[in-house]
Scaffold this motif. Structure first.
Motif, short mmCIF file in Angstrom:
data_model
loop_
_atom_site.label_atom_id
_atom_site.label_comp_id
_atom_site.label_asym_id
_atom_site.label_seq_id
_atom_site.Cartn_x
_atom_site.Cartn_y
_atom_site.Cartn_z
N HIS A 214 0.84 -1.20 0.00
CA HIS A 214 0.00 0.00 0.00
C HIS A 214 0.88 1.25 0.00
O HIS A 214 1.80 1.39 0.79
CB HIS A 214 -0.90 0.00 1.23
CG HIS A 214 -1.78 1.20 1.32
ND1 HIS A 214 -2.85 1.42 0.47
CD2 HIS A 214 -1.75 2.28 2.15
CE1 HIS A 214 -3.43 2.55 0.77
NE2 HIS A 214 -2.79 3.10 1.78
N SER B 276 -0.47 -4.90 -12.32
CA SER B 276 -1.11 -4.31 -11.16
C SER B 276 -0.43 -2.99 -10.84
O SER B 276 0.71 -2.97 -10.36
CB SER B 276 -1.02 -5.25 -9.95
OG SER B 276 -1.61 -4.66 -8.81
N SER C 183 -1.63 -0.57 -8.73
CA SER C 183 -2.32 0.03 -7.60
C SER C 183 -1.46 1.09 -6.93
O SER C 183 -0.23 0.98 -6.90
CB SER C 183 -2.71 -1.05 -6.58
OG SER C 183 -1.59 -1.82 -6.21
N ASP C 184 -2.11 2.12 -6.43
CA ASP C 184 -1.46 3.23 -5.73
C ASP C 184 -0.51 4.01 -6.63
O ASP C 184 0.41 4.67 -6.14
CB ASP C 184 -0.71 2.74 -4.49
CG ASP C 184 -1.67 2.23 -3.42
OD1 ASP C 184 -2.25 3.06 -2.72
OD2 ASP C 184 -1.83 1.00 -3.31
N CYS D 215 -5.01 -3.97 -12.71
CA CYS D 215 -5.42 -3.31 -11.47
C CYS D 215 -4.92 -1.87 -11.49
O CYS D 215 -3.72 -1.62 -11.55
CB CYS D 215 -4.88 -4.05 -10.25
SG CYS D 215 -5.31 -3.27 -8.69
N GLU E 146 -6.32 0.36 -9.09
CA GLU E 146 -7.01 0.89 -7.93
C GLU E 146 -6.17 1.89 -7.14
O GLU E 146 -4.94 1.85 -7.13
CB GLU E 146 -7.52 -0.22 -7.03
CG GLU E 146 -6.48 -1.06 -6.35
CD GLU E 146 -7.14 -2.15 -5.52
OE1 GLU E 146 -6.73 -2.30 -4.36
OE2 GLU E 146 -8.04 -2.85 -6.02
N ASN E 147 -6.88 2.80 -6.49
CA ASN E 147 -6.29 3.86 -5.66
C ASN E 147 -5.42 4.81 -6.47
O ASN E 147 -4.48 5.40 -5.92
CB ASN E 147 -5.50 3.27 -4.49
CG ASN E 147 -6.39 2.54 -3.51
OD1 ASN E 147 -7.54 2.91 -3.31
ND2 ASN E 147 -5.86 1.47 -2.93
N ASN E 148 -5.71 4.96 -7.75
CA ASN E 148 -5.04 5.99 -8.55
C ASN E 148 -5.90 7.25 -8.47
O ASN E 148 -6.99 7.30 -9.03
CB ASN E 148 -4.90 5.53 -10.00
CG ASN E 148 -4.05 6.47 -10.83
OD1 ASN E 148 -4.16 7.69 -10.70
ND2 ASN E 148 -3.22 5.91 -11.68
N SER F 83 -9.75 -3.78 -11.94
CA SER F 83 -10.06 -3.01 -10.74
C SER F 83 -9.83 -1.53 -10.99
O SER F 83 -8.72 -1.10 -11.31
CB SER F 83 -9.21 -3.47 -9.55
OG SER F 83 -9.48 -2.66 -8.42
#
Length: 878
Positions: free
Chosen positions: A564, A588, A590-591, A611, A613-615, A635
């Protein structure tokens, strides 16, 4: 690494070559003869691979030969998978109906004649390489072996959260630690407000297990108002440790265990330390800091000073492998955990190698077991692992093989038990070894979910059905069960409805790193270059990324950012990856902090998982993303600035899991209706959505999560005929009774989770439609809930009912005794109802006394359930 996975890879490729899809495609591309030649040669080579693996340690040339076989098989798979992609695209064009010409134009970037010529040339080259390598193998004098005798049967599984009875030989250690904890003023550095007890020993001795035994002892519940567990692991990051302590303290504190935790990541260190001191003030607490690796004394003193609050008598237990760290942190003499005695080791070995009482039938094997146990040097993990590897195997030669195998002579660090673990790894079936290696891509103490491993293994074609055509999630569960039966996994929690999570023991993670070296690489600040043969990358530090690092590698299939807060922020680097790694299966990001995704993403035709996510910066996605017909997982969760979903979403015909955050107010229903393989769908923080669907039928959807969708008014359950799992969390305007079918409408729902649903005064009538299927019902923080309907007692399969923080709920249905399947009832945060359910004295006691497990206002149970809920949500997001 190649020598360990070549058999599995060869079998996978042979399976594809034998399929009708590849047969038809090879004829269409006029390469049928060459494809059959590859198949024939590979069949011959496969016959000697087992013998080659057995002899690889004696003949160095064999290791290189096996590596060449693996590389050519993987290259062939990359090329041949192009057949599948072209087949899927033809299906999209054929199903497009009146928009056929438009869709055809969308896919028309490749010249069909040029593509045919290119693939034919590549197939011929693969055949030539394989023929040459096969001929080179003749010089090793290999024999054909038709059966892999290393297969070990799975043992029966149990799912108890903490099984104290399964811990052997640690009772004295437990009582010694408890004695230290119960002493009012143990000897130390004079600081009576804070006592630090270090638990030190080599990896695998059971330090964490011992700490858990102490932590869960009922005497500790009476002694400490707060019990806090924090796993520190490799990085002693004070900020993250403070956040973990605050969250764990919130879960431990009475009456607030299931309150929604605030997002602490946005707070600065001054705000965090203030929250921490407030949380711990006036509380006598027990804190466990598990798995400390850092010897940075400055950081420890800084954290320790922040913890010097609260009542007199606070205690901290620290577990570590380092005597130096133990001496640095402890205020009392470190408790050095020794290995188990031979007697206890043998008892533990027998427990894992035989069914209860069965060892009396095999005294000769028990004698060999004694010799095996000696090699484990008192380390419980090694004992359990080797015992599990021999479970239900009564072959004398097999036991001697384990005892005498030369793996014990491998060079290792002092006190390392890698040989014990490596031997059990070598005895795995070949299909399981490659799956196991992927654990090396994740950090230690990572919480794996079923979805996480299924997506990763499935994307690389590792999940093959042993019998018939099982679903990949079922095959994945079989693999996980087998790994668990061999003691490679820990903290396993089965949450029902095919949802589960687990962790990998530190030593097992070390083993995964050991066997994965070369092709699976973790990129950090110490990484100087990426070898050319690498196929799987995991990036764990932002500062480690540069274009120069990746210039040699060309074969990468996986790029992960598993930690994370760690993500890519260079669009040029991302463009390089997408351009260079055309055979990517998993990407992936993410972030990450990128504003645009390259249009060239549509050329990654082999991509199975994407993936994003959290962009927090990306606003739009290129429509070319809809060219990814192999994509199974997408995602977009946490993409808070995403304005709209890409046009053509319905062309992602293989999509199975879709997680969405968008500002879009109206969903393209026709596009969703085309996703015939979609079984999991999540909407989070979609603030503008009032309705999900009104007419579209999602006939394959099984799992639906809606969270923090502030304008959502209703759920269309009547168009979700196969829905089994439903999460509804913090949708403040949602009326669960609106636009739903009558209670006679049949449902297949097995798990229902309702949290922060302020408009619900009672449960919606449609739940009655799941009377024959509902197994788990969770109701959390529903402030307006006043009554549970009488029809709830007709839920004939309900096994688990948890109710938390529903203060207006005053009563239970009268016929609670009719819930004969109910095994687990937990109620807390409902003052009047809790009073009525008190054992013996409560007026409802006679209704619920038959239930096997029940807890009324018990903090320990709340904490366990809080963890289960968190991991249940984690499963949907990973």
């Amino acid at each position: 690494m190649a020598e360990y996975f070549v058999l599995d890879i060869a079998e996978s490729l042979l399976g594809k070559l034998a399929s009708s899809v590849y047969g038809q495609a090879s004829r269409a591309y006029d390469v049928y003869e060459d494809v059959q030649g590859i198949k024939d040669t590979l069949s011959i080579v496969k016959g000697v691979l087992l013998d080659a693996e057995e002899k690889r340690e004696q003949q160095h040339g064999l290791r290189e030969w096996l590596s060449q076989i693996q590389n050519v098989c993987l290259d062939a798979e990359d090329i041949l998978d192009g057949f599948q992609c072209q087949n899927l695209r033809k299906q999209v064009v054929k199903a497009s109906g009146t928009t056929r010409m438009k869709v055809g134009h969308f896919f028309s970037s490749s010249n069909s004649l040029l593509l045919r010529f290119k693939m034919a040339r590549q197939i011929k080259y693969i055949r030539h390489r394989l023929d040459k390598i096969a001929a080179d193998g003749n010089k090793f004098g290999l024999q054909r072996i038709h059966a892999d005798h290393r297969l070990v049967q799975r043992r029966e599984m149990t799912y108890s959260y903490v099984d104290a009875s399964g811990v052997i030989g640690r009772e004295k250690d437990k009582e010694a630690i408890l004695k230290l904890l119960m002493q009012p003023h143990p000897l130390g550095d004079g600081d009576k407000s804070l006592c630090v007890i270090p638990l030190v020993g080599i990896g695998g001795l059971g330090k964490t297990t011992l700490a858990k035994l102490v932590f869960n002892d009922k005497r500790m519940d009476e002694l400490f108002k707060l019990k806090i567990w924090v796993c520190v692991s490799d990085d002693f990051d004070i900020r993250q440790i403070i956040i973990k302590i605050i969250n764990s303290a919130s879960a431990s504190a009475p009456n607030i265990a299931f309150a929604h935790q605030e997002n602490l990541n946005s707070l600065d260190i001054e705000q965090l330390q203030s929250r921490l001191r407030h949380k711990l003030s006036s509380q006598k607490y027990l804190l466990v800091l598990d798995d400390i690796w850092s010897d940075d004394r400055t950081k420890w003193i800084e954290l320790k000073d922040l913890l010097k609050v609260g009542a007199v008598g606070n205690k901290i237990i620290v577990t570590t492998r380092s005597n130096t760290i133990a001496s640095m942190m402890g205020t009392v003499t470190p408790y050095v955990l020794e290995g188990l005695s031979m007697e206890n080791c043998l008892s533990l070995f027998v427990k894992w190698a035989f069914k209860e009482g069965e060892e009396t039938k095999y005294p000769n094997l028990v004698e060999i077991g004694k010799e095996i146990v000696k090699k484990c040097r008192g380390v419980p993990l090694a004992v359990r692992t080797l015992g599990s590897s021999l479970f239900l195997n009564f072959n004398l030669e097999r036991w001697k093989f384990v005892r005498d195998h030369e793996i014990w002579n491998l060079k290792q660090k002092k006190d390392d038990i890698l040989p014990a673990l490596k031997l059990s790894y070598d005895q795995m079936p070949s299909y399981l070894r490659l799956c196991f290696a992927y654990f090396s891509l994740f950090p230690k103490d990572f919480c794996f979910s079923d979805a996480c491993v299924t997506d990763l293994w499935g994307a690389h074609g590792l999940l093959r059905s042993p019998v018939g055509s099982q679903k990949i999630e079922n095959i994945s569960r079989l693999y996980i069960d087998e790994l668990r039966s061999r003691s490679f996994l820990e903290d396993f929690e089965d949450l029902g409805a095919h949802l589960y999570c687990f962790k990998v023991h530190d030593l097992v993670h070390d083993l995964a790193l050991y066997i994965a070296k070369g092709e699976l690489v973790v990129v950090n600040s110490h990484t100087s270059n990426i070898p050319g043969q690498v196929r799987h990358l995991s990036v764990v530090e932002n500062d480690s990324l540069s274009n120069a690092l990746f210039y040699k590698s060309r074969r990468v299939r996986t790029i992960l950012f598993p930690i994370h807060g760690v993500g890519v922020d260079s669009e040029s680097l991302l463009y390089t990856w997408i351009t260079r790694y055309k055979y990517l299966r998993v990407l992936s990001l993410s972030d990450s902090r990128i504003e645009t995704l390259p249009n060239s993403i549509g050329k990654l035709e082999h991509l199975r998982a994407l993936c994003l996510e959290n962009n927090r910066k990306i606003k739009r996605l290129p429509h070319s993303i809809c060219k990814l017909q192999n994509l199974k997982f997408l995602s977009l969760r946490g993409c808070m600035e995403l304005e709209t979903l890409p046009k053509g979403l319905g062309m992602l015909v293989s999509l199975q899991r879709l997680l969405i955050t968008t500002k879009q107010s109206i969903l393209p229903e026709d596009e969703f209706a085309s996703l015939n393989n979609l079984h999991t769908l999540s909407f989070e923080y979609c603030d503008n959505l009032k309705f999900l669907f009104r007419r579209a039928q999602l006939t394959s959807l099984k799992v639906l999560l809606v969270q923090s969708c502030g304008c959502l008014e209703s759920l269309p359950l009547h168009i979700l005929p196969k829905l089994e799992v439903l999460f509804v969390i913090r949708c403040m305007t949602l009326n669960l009774s609106l636009n739903c079918e009558s209670p006679n409408h049949s449902l297949r729902m097995k798990l229902l989770h309702l949290e922060h649903c302020p408009r619900q005064q009672t449960l919606p009538q449609w739940i009655q439609g799941a009377a024959d299927t509902l197994q788990r019902l969770f109701i959390l923080n529903c402030d307006s809930l006043e009554v549970l309907p009488e029809w709830l007692t007709r839920m004939s399969h309900l096994k688990m009912l948890h109710i938390f923080n529903c203060p207006q709920l005053l009563s239970l249905p009268n016929d609670m005794h009719s819930l004969t399947a109910l095994e687990d009832l937990s109620i807390d945060g409902c003052p009047e109802l809790c009073r009525k359910c008190e054992p013996q004295s409560g007026e409802y006691w006679s209704f619920i006394s038959h239930i096997k497990r029940f807890s009324i206002g018990e903090t320990r149970e709340e904490k366990l359930l809080f963890r289960m809920r968190s991991q249940l949500r984690l499963r949907l997001r990973n």
